[in-house]
Each structure stands twice: as C-alpha cells, then as structure tokens.
Design a protein around this motif. Structure first.
Motif, PDB file in Angstrom:
ATOM      1  N   ARG A 198     -13.745  10.240 -43.136  1.00  0.00           N
ATOM      2  CA  ARG A 198     -14.046   9.326 -44.239  1.00  0.00           C
ATOM      3  C   ARG A 198     -13.037   8.184 -44.288  1.00  0.00           C
ATOM      4  NH1 ARG A 198     -15.927  14.162 -46.970  1.00  0.00           N
ATOM      5  NH2 ARG A 198     -13.810  14.651 -47.621  1.00  0.00           N
ATOM      6  N   GLU A 199     -11.765   8.498 -44.050  1.00  0.00           N
ATOM      7  CA  GLU A 199     -10.732   7.459 -44.013  1.00  0.00           C
ATOM      8  C   GLU A 199     -11.050   6.434 -42.941  1.00  0.00           C
ATOM      9  OE1 GLU A 199      -8.084   7.005 -45.869  1.00  0.00           O
ATOM     10  OE2 GLU A 199      -7.936   8.858 -47.030  1.00  0.00           O
ATOM     11  N   ALA A 200     -11.436   6.914 -41.760  1.00  0.00           N
ATOM     12  CA  ALA A 200     -11.760   6.009 -40.649  1.00  0.00           C
ATOM     13  C   ALA A 200     -12.995   5.179 -40.973  1.00  0.00           C
ATOM     14  CB  ALA A 200     -11.968   6.811 -39.365  1.00  0.00           C
ATOM     15  N   SER A 201     -13.992   5.799 -41.619  1.00  0.00           N
ATOM     16  CA  SER A 201     -15.195   5.083 -41.990  1.00  0.00           C
ATOM     17  C   SER A 201     -14.887   3.968 -42.979  1.00  0.00           C
ATOM     18  CB  SER A 201     -16.212   6.050 -42.593  1.00  0.00           C
ATOM     19  OG  SER A 201     -17.372   5.364 -43.021  1.00  0.00           O
ATOM     20  N   PHE A 202     -14.041   4.249 -43.943  1.00  0.00           N
ATOM     21  CA  PHE A 202     -13.666   3.230 -44.925  1.00  0.00           C
ATOM     22  C   PHE A 202     -12.983   2.054 -44.225  1.00  0.00           C
ATOM     23  CE2 PHE A 202     -10.727   1.282 -47.921  1.00  0.00           C
ATOM     24  CZ  PHE A 202     -11.574   0.986 -48.971  1.00  0.00           C
ATOM     25  N   ALA A 203     -12.049   2.363 -43.320  1.00  0.00           N
ATOM     26  CA  ALA A 203     -11.358   1.306 -42.584  1.00  0.00           C
ATOM     27  C   ALA A 203     -12.332   0.504 -41.731  1.00  0.00           C
ATOM     28  CB  ALA A 203     -10.259   1.917 -41.707  1.00  0.00           C
ATOM     29  N   LEU A 204     -13.299   1.185 -41.142  1.00  0.00           N
ATOM     30  CA  LEU A 204     -14.315   0.521 -40.332  1.00  0.00           C
ATOM     31  C   LEU A 204     -15.059  -0.528 -41.144  1.00  0.00           C
ATOM     32  CD1 LEU A 204     -16.755   0.217 -38.280  1.00  0.00           C
ATOM     33  CD2 LEU A 204     -17.600   2.375 -39.219  1.00  0.00           C
TER      34      LEU A 204
END
Length: 412
Positions: free
Chosen positions: A89-95
């Motif tokens: 989820r953290e990576a998705s938000f950054a994406l």
C-alpha cells in the motif's frame, strides 16, 4: 508539440506495474534482486498458493495460483515471501503521487495500475516522451518497473500495456485494431473471462474479429447488453472517460495490537490506545490525509469482538485529537472485561488540502464569526425539513460515500 496530439480525440495512458508485489519486495530488499521470488498466502503450508512471482520465477515455469509445493518442485531455490500488504500500500501511494505530477486526470483501477488522460499535457512533451518520463521516474525513485500503453481510449490503452512486459511502452491506434487484435482468440480480450468466452464460442465467436463483426442480437442474447459494449471495444470504440473521483480513495487507515496477556487495567489499556493513536496519526500525516470518522475495535478475552465508530464534525489528523475521539468511544463501550486486542481505524478519509479545518484553540474566533451563517443554515434546513443547504465538504463526502456504496454493490 501540440501537433503531436489529436485535434479532436484523446490520449490515454495505462500504467501497469510489472510483478508489483514481487517488485516491491525486491525494491525493499536488494538481496532479492535477480532471484526467483514468489509471494504466497500460506508459504509454510502445503495448501498455500502462489499470489505472484518475479520474472526469474516465471522463467522456471512458476505462475500465479500454482500450489507452493509444486512451485518448490519446479524451482527448489525459490524464495517465498508472505504478502506484506502494508508495504504494498505504501508503494502504491507513492506510485500515484508520482503519476499526479504529470496530470490531475488519473483513475486508479487497482493497487498497481491506473489510467491517465494526458490530452492537455502537450507542454510536457509528446505522448511517448511523457510515457518514457513516467517509466524512468518510477524506476529511479521507487525502483519499480512498469509497462505503459498509449492509445485514444481506455480499452486500447489497457490492451497496449499488456503487449510488452516488462518495461514496455506500446502505442496502439484504432487503425491497428483489425491487424493486431482481430486475429487473437476472444478470451485474450480484456474484459472477457473464461465463462464469457465459452458462451461466445457456442455461437461460433472464436476470435476478437468474430466478436467485432458478429450479429449484435446474437451477442446480446448470449451475454446481455454488456456484450454490445464488448463488441464496440472489439472495434476499437470506447467512450468511457478517465474518472479522477477515484483518485486517493483510501478506505481506511488503522492499526491494532494483540496484547501479550488479557488486560483489565484501564490505565494500561489507555496507554495502548494512546500509542495506537500516535501510529494512526503518523500514517495519516505521511499520506497527507485527514479523517472524519474514528473507529475502535475491542476484542475481549473470550474472543467476543465489538467495533464502534463516530462521525466527526471536523477533520482531524493529529494524535491528541484521534486519542480524544477514541477515549469517548472507549468510555461508552468498554464493559470492564479483560481485553485481548485493541484497534483504532481512521475512516472517511480525505486529502488534507481539501479538508475544511481542524478545530483547535486558534480557530474559535473564526468559528464565532461563522455562527450567524450557521444559524441561517439551520433555520433553512428546519423550515424545509431537509438538508437544503450544507457545507461543501459535507456534500462532497456524502457524494463520495454514495459513489463508494454503489461501486461496492456492483461487486457483491
């Protein structure tokens, strides 16, 4: 540069991350680079299945939904990781934060893919240059690879992004449809699953070209009105718009803790709730989000669990305010029995920049000045017996909730 964009049409990108879960794990732990890696739900159990895997694992014949025991037989050196959804989820938000640098017209469709309408972005470069910039930025800043489709509509953009993986950029024009798509088996078309393909084959529709040129009444009789939409897309026609209203639709942010032993000492439990409030606050602030609803979860020694929540008049995000809202719920709903687990969840989330405000000691004068307006609003609502006038933020959140409910109902 403007001449490189259509005069009347649109330019849509579909950004699709490559082996997202595995790629995030590799970006998080460089020692996994180049190794056959799989993400499995029950990695230690014989009944576990593969969720996704790296391209190195795929080269060994491993694929999603394969049992773990079979994957290990094919590739004894396979590294298996349990899903870390918080990390994903953290990576998705950054994406999506990176994608938002290029255009406001973004529609996420899952944790690892989304559409961008770049029709008005000619100041940034050509469509191909923008796609290359996005791909390189995601690689440089997040170490995450993606494939991108460039097309005049959503369907063709999605189809194009699937054509070259990993790290592909593919342009698919409407004039290419007959040559590139029509010869393909109908089950290869985005939006057609196994069961739908079987129904179509029963009426001799075997390829995408067969669907594109088939008789509409036969298609509708087999798979309903949705079949007519699929037929249009098989001809390269898709009038759907990129829907930015879905951007940033985090449902909840929460945290919980299972206590090492059953606890009935209230001070100790309140200390736990304060730490959970701090954790939730940090995660909200990291994402620049605020909450209009705090929820508490209490799991008792006998596994009885209650979940209670309270809508708030104003947005909050700081830990003291989250803690105070939690305390009010705690005092009302804890029955004094020993507790096994505590949890706090922030619901009804919104971007901080769009939120109305947070009530604190420095805003009471402003609230006092707004009192005459609030009185008039109350009188109007009282007179006409309905919410004829509301705060813009309240109406926006109400529309968001309605949209989300409608979306969820479609899939129940």
């Amino acid at each position: 540069m403007r001449e490189m964009y259509p005069k009347n049409g649109r330019v849509i990108l579909h950004v699709d991350m490559n082996c997202f879960y595995a790629s995030v794990e590799i970006a998080h732990d460089a020692s996994l680079q180049g190794k056959a890696l799989a993400i499995a739900g029950n990695a230690k159990e014989r009944k576990g299945i593969i969720v996704t895997c790296s391209y190195e694992a795929r080269a060994k014949g491993i694929r999603a939904t394969m049992p773990v025991w079979e994957a290990k037989r094919l590739c004894p050196e396979l590294v298996i990781k349990h899903p870390n959804f918080e990390l994903y989820r953290e990576a998705s938000f950054a994406l999506f934060q990176i994608l938002a640098r290029f255009t406001e017209k973004i529609q996420p469709v899952s944790i690892d893919e989304g559409y961008l309408d770049i029709t008005e972005c000619y100041g940034l470069g050509s469509p191909l240059e923008i796609a290359q910039m996005i791909q390189q930025t995601l690689l440089t800043e997040l170490q995450l690879p993606c494939s991108i489709g460039i097309a005049p509509n959503l369907f063709l953009a999605k189809t194009a992004s699937d054509m070259k993986k990993p790290l592909g950029i593919t342009v698919l024009r409407k004039r290419d449809v007959q040559e590139l798509l029509w010869p393909l088996p109908v089950e290869k078309m985005h939006g057609i699953g196994k069961k739908t393909a079987e129904k179509l084959k029963d009426v001799h529709i075997h390829t995408i070209g067969d669907l594109a040129t088939g008789k509409a009444y036969i298609i509708r009789s087999m798979i309903g009105n949705h079949g007519l939409d699929l037929q249009k897309r098989a001809n390269g026609i898709d009038n759907r718009d990129v829907d930015p209203s879905q951007m940033g639709q985090y449902k909840t942010i929460g945290n919980s803790i299972t206590l090492p032993k059953d606890v009935d000492e209230e001070k100790e439990l309140l200390d736990m709730l304060e730490r959970l409030s701090q954790s939730v606050s940090r995660r909200l602030q990291k994402r620049a989000l605020v909450t209009y609803n705090i929820q508490i979860t209490i799991k008792y020694y006998n596994r009885r669990t209650i979940t209670r929540s309270k809508m708030l008049e104003n947005a909050i995000w700081e830990s003291p305010d989250i803690f105070q809202s939690t305390i009010r719920l705690w005092k009302k709903h804890w029955d004094g029995d020993p507790v096994r687990l505590l949890g706090i969840t922030a619901c009804e989330l919104e971007w901080k920049t769009e939120a109305t405000k947070q009530l604190d000691l420095f805003s009471f004068e402003e609230d006092a000045r707004a009192e005459p307006l609030l009185t008039v609003m109350e009188q109007l609502n009282s007179k006409y017996g309905t919410k004829v006038i509301q705060h813009g933020s309240q109406l926006f959140r109400q529309q968001e909730r309605t949209f989300q409910q409608n979306l969820e109902n479609k899939f129940i």
